[in-house]
Design an enzyme around this catalytic site. Structure first.
Site, PDB file in Angstrom:
ATOM      1  CE  LYS B  78       2.951   0.575 -11.348  1.00  0.00           C
ATOM      2  NZ  LYS B  78       2.790   1.512 -10.207  1.00  0.00           N
ATOM      3  CB  SER B 161       0.216  -0.308  -7.798  1.00  0.00           C
ATOM      4  OG  SER B 161       0.977   0.826  -8.185  1.00  0.00           O
ATOM      5  CB  SER B 185       2.395   2.516  -6.063  1.00  0.00           C
ATOM      6  OG  SER B 185       1.048   2.240  -5.774  1.00  0.00           O
TER       7      SER B 185
END
Lengths: 487, 498
Positions: B78, B161, B185
């Site tokens: 990420k 997210s 997230s």
């Protein structure tokens, strides 16, 4: 509470001055408050900057335990309450030399609470000045606007350096008191070793909050003059600010609550920003740091290991060495000075050593532009000189000549006395011979003396001393002369 | 090739150990899978050369018998994790071109254990969002598609997210994916994409080197295909780090042992609380049904399920949307154009700030900075920030109370299935509602896991969440293993590489 002597006489009556100080003292620490970067002074631009200091993404602060220890020691030295639980907050504002966009500081719960220090004024009187708090915070970097026509340069060496902000109560009533407060605070910090107190390098800076009022009235509106880096500037800024405020009020105006700057070239203060431009710092607890929790036993250990502080030293110098309050005050201003004195005075006439040190030595060093550390005369040499006065080897007057030579070449007093033939003559035979000569040369005066003119005794002493080139022991001269004249 | 991509990380590790496959072969397969599924926009940067170098090094260590826990396993990182020498942007324009000179502790742990880096993964800008639509790189498309119903034929969100991370896992273009979870997230995208997602106890994973969103809530964790991979990856990611003052110095329970124990013995006498307050108005019937099903599965495995109450739950979301923006408004102040990232010049310093931040941040980030600045302002601080902190304490107390009676809580992971991208005339508040079941665990700092438990009538994944007391990731792994076994979830996204 109003001390009448410090009131200022204006055109329309008397004014009382109210002063509170916020002193920023840089913690004497190798590393910064929340990063491992060096906190040393004098490196090239941006040479002492870690990823944390530059606020790179994802970087986190980690508290430097040594800095916490210095803050606690300082709190103890200020007779202050140590808060076993304190919190680091973020003070948010944007500036180019503040990389994080916030300063890590302590707002609601500082590490040190209320304390006090005692200041001594020129007339020997003392006053207690309250300490409101001491907290730890990060310094910002430095913006340089004069390096390039269109750009500002940033040096982050200071970014993250540990500061102790020490906030006084509004207890001071004159520039003299403020100066005495900063001197005393500086002495305490230096004795503790928690701040080097070096004001030229910015290790100690003061913000002065000043207001004026009619005696007995409510507090007036204050102004804050920022970043004063010498005791002289502090006094100047306060005096100039007091005069300005009194003039405005006496002319029917009012004081704006504002932040001001001191211009060292004019000796005046000027507006930096008004209350309307004041930041909303949006303080909140820094979520990257846990509350700072101290162990009571650890604090107690620090308390036990505190060095002797200026007040205790001063009292001890008076008790142990019999010094006057004034001499003790002078000698206890600085730990190195006191150590120098104690080395010189050990086993000797301590009061006489103090006298020689504060008058002759300090006077000479002052003329030569030297610090005590660079004195050509060592503590032991001064001590020995005083010893030679005490044991009758030389007189006090001759000692000054010996001292002058010692200052020039750092020679040992005994060596000077020996080589220059300063040794006092105590040999009764030699002195008797000199007395006989003097009496023989002044038979008329001898007759007058014996006829009752006692005052002439001094004349004979003077003549004998002159004959001995000042080296005859005055006590021996007195004794022998008296017995001869009275026989 | 399909056999390779079908292996879980645990299976791949075994295959690498017994030399039936090499790290280079495995990595090549995943690089190709990434290329084949690139239309989902999950990778924002691929590092194939680096991946091949790392794979070769892994093969050498495997040959020497010196292999780490994740030796040779290809992962997608990420873009919130700073990676040394590899551009890291948090999916924001403001960090365009920023190449860290340092590695986050979590990714360092993964590399230390032999993992292979495939590239950087799309996410919501600064991890602020629940649909991966706030990214400066554009939205990520969920590899899952609806087989029926109103969503059929539409591109769906993978959640956010960590939307890109969930998408690469569902698309099988990465074998493991570390995510970050501030309010859900990791768990919400895992639920939307049929994956296991674990947010560990606050402090388990170092935050050092992870771009900060909300410091008191941010926590990294694994997104994996199954519970065994989750246990494996969590073990690697967690560490005590003196560089993060909020890091916990407590040993992680042996999660692989917890997994075996559950598989062998079930969860006999484990007490599971079913919180009343997680039944919310308008929740789809099939989510309620699945939740009930989950309770049944756990009881069948020997657990004792009891109703419990967490009375302050309804205040969690409003409190979260004060605390998180407050911290974010301060954390994001460093993106000022002075030292790194993008700068838009201005006549004055203030103008440069305004232009740089105006151009560099997207709308959602600006919204949260404004909210955060507002709630910390003089005159509003007590009414908002302090009040929210008090609520946070009450929520922590609620959990503390129920955990004196139960070992874990069972809830749905999300109040809906994945929704369609783009048709958002949704207001921000309805978007915030996605986090309603996940936010409380962040506020309390306790671990929670989402496990795929079934498909909706439209063929989209649904997840169940388990929440445990602080430091009890082992309880989560045990319970999740039971749910996984009972659910038998073996569906694969239609958009998966093969």
């Amino acid at each position: 509470m109003t001390d009448v002597s410090s009131l200022i006489e204006g055109r329309t009556g008397k004014w009382e001055v109210v002063i509170g100080l916020e002193v920023h003292a840089q913690v004497s620490s190798q590393a910064k408050l929340f990063s491992g970067a060096s906190a040393a002074f004098g490196a090239g631009p941006n040479e002492h900057v870690s990823l944390v200091d530059a606020a790179m993404p994802g970087m986190l602060p980690v508290i430097n335990q040594f800095c916490v220890e210095q803050a606690v020691k300082t709190g103890l030295g200020l007779n202050a309450e140590i808060n076993l639980f304190s919190i680091f907050d973020r003070k948010n504002y944007f500036y180019a030399d503040l990389p994080q966009g916030y300063q890590i500081s302590q707002f609601k719960q500082p590490i040190v609470g209320e304390g006090s220090i005692t200041i001594t004024l020129a007339d020997g009187s003392t006053r207690d000045i309250g300490i409101e708090r001491l907290h730890l915070e990060q310094d910002a970097g430095k913006s340089m606007h004069d390096q390039h026509p269109g750009k500002s340069y940033i040096d982050l060496n200071r970014s993250g350096v540990a500061l102790m902000e020490i906030v006084s109560r509004p207890d001071m009533r004159s520039a003299e008191e403020a100066a005495a407060y900063v001197s005393k605070l500086r002495a305490i910090l230096r004795f503790l070793g928690t701040c080097d107190g070096n004001m030229e390098q910015g290790s100690l800076r003061a913000d002065c909050n000043v207001s004026v009022r009619r005696p007995g009235d409510e507090l007036g509106t204050r102004t804050e003059t920022k970043n004063l880096n010498s005791i002289r500037f502090i006094a100047q800024a306060i005096n100039s600010e007091v005069a300005r405020q009194i003039e405005i009020i006496e002319d029917g105006g009012t004081i704006d609550q504002e932040t001001r700057l001191f211009d060292t070239s004019t000796g005046q203060t000027r507006t930096m920003r008004s209350k309307e431009d004041a930041h909303d710092y949006r303080y909140f607890p820094d979520p990257d740091l846990l509350p700072l929790e101290l162990d009571a036993a650890w604090v107690e250990t620090l308390r036990q290991s505190l060095p002797e502080l200026p007040d205790a030293l001063r009292t001890r110098l008076m008790d142990e060495f019999g010094l006057s309050a004034y001499d003790a005050g002078l000698i206890s201003e600085d730990r190195d000075t006191a150590a120098w004195y104690e080395a010189a005075a050990a086993g000797r006439d301590a009061k006489l050593v103090a006298n020689w040190m504060t008058v002759e030595l300090f006077g000479a060093l002052n003329r030569m532009g030297l610090d005590l550390a660079d004195s050509p005369v060592s503590p032991d040499q001064l001590g020995k000189l005083v010893e030679r006065i005490g044991d009758g080897t030389i007189s006090g007057r001759i000692a000054k000549d010996v001292f002058a030579i010692m200052l020039e070449d750092g020679a040992d007093p005994d060596q000077v006395i020996e080589e220059k033939g300063f040794k006092q003559v105590s040999d009764t035979g030699a002195i008797e011979a000199m007395i006989d000569t003097v009496l023989a040369e002044n038979t008329d005066k001898v007759d007058e003396y014996r006829g009752g003119k006692d005052k002439l005794f001094g004349f004979f002493v003077g003549q004998v001393m002159k004959a001995s080139k000042g080296q005859a022991n005055p006590n021996v001269v007195n004794d022998l002369l008296r017995s001869k004249l009275n026989s | 090739m399909s056999d390779i991509l079908a292996m879980t990380a645990v299976a791949a590790r075994q295959a690498l150990d017994n030399k039936s496959i090499s790290a280079v072969e495995l990595t090549e397969a995943y690089i190709k899978a990434g290329q084949d599924t690139s239309e989902n926009n999950a990778y924002v940067l691929t590092t194939p050369d680096k991946a091949m170098d790392m794979a070769k090094a892994s093969d050498a260590r495997l040959a020497r018998g010196d292999a780490g826990l994740l030796e040779g396993i290809p992962i997608g990182v990420k873009d919130m994790f700073c990676t040394k020498g590899v551009e890291t942007t948090a999916s924001s324009r403001i960090l365009k071109g920023f190449v860290p000179t340092y590695e986050s502790t979590v990714t360092q742990n993964l590399w230390q254990d032999g993992a292979v880096m495939l590239g950087k993964i799309n996410c919501d800008e600064f991890a602020m969002g629940s649909a991966n639509e706030t990214s400066a790189f554009g939205a990520v498309i969920n590899p899952w598609t609806a087989s029926d119903g109103p969503l059929k034929g539409k591109a769906l969100t993978p959640g956010g997210s960590s939307g890109g991370s969930a998408a690469v896992m569902a698309a099988r273009s990465a074998l493991l994916a570390p995510g970050t979870d501030t309010g859900g997230s990791i768990r919400q995208p895992a639920a939307f994409c049929g994956l296991v997602g674990l947010k560990p106890t606050y402090g388990r994973c170092s935050r050092l080197g992870i771009v900060a969103f909300a410091s008191s809530l941010d926590q990294a964790g694994p997104i994996t295909r199954d519970v065994a991979d989750c246990a494996l990856m969590m073990t690697s990611m967690a560490s005590y780090d003196k560089g993060d003052s909020t890091s916990i110095d407590a040993p992680m329970p042996d999660l692989m042992a917890a997994l075996s124990k559950a598989r062998n013995e079930g969860v006999k006498n484990m007490r599971i609380g079913i919180p009343d307050e997680y039944t919310i108005d308008g929740m789809p019937e099939q989510i309620v049904t699945l939740w009930e099903q989950g309770r049944q599965w756990l009881e069948d495995a020997g657990a004792i399920c009891v109703p419990v109450s967490l009375p302050h739950t309804k205040y969690a979301l409003p409190a979260y949307y004060i605390i998180a923006p407050a911290e974010a408004s301060s954390n994001l102040a460093r993106y000022d154009g002075v030292r790194y990232g993008q700068r838009v010049e201005g006549a004055t310093l203030d103008e440069m700030y305004a232009k740089t931040r105006g151009a560099g941040f997207g709308d959602e980030v600006k919204r949260r900075i404004l909210i955060g600045t507002y709630v910390l302002s003089a005159g509003y601080y007590d009414a908002y920030y302090i009040k929210a902190q008090k609520i946070r304490r009450l929520i922590q107390n609620d959990f503390h109370q129920v955990f004196s009676d139960v070992d874990a809580l069972l809830t749905p992971s999300t109040p809906s299935v994945a929704f369609a991208l783009g048709d958002e005339d949704k207001d921000p508040v309805s978007m915030f509602l996605n986090d309603v079941f996940t936010v409380p665990a962040n506020l309390a700092g306790i671990p929670a896991i989402s496990v795929p438990a079934g498909l909706s009538s439209d063929g989209l994944p649904l997840g169940l969440q388990l929440i445990a007391p602080a430091l009890r990731e082992d309880t989560l792994i045990e319970g999740a293993a039971m749910l996984e076994k009972a659910a038998g979830f073996d569906h694969v996204a239609s958009g998966a590489a093969s």
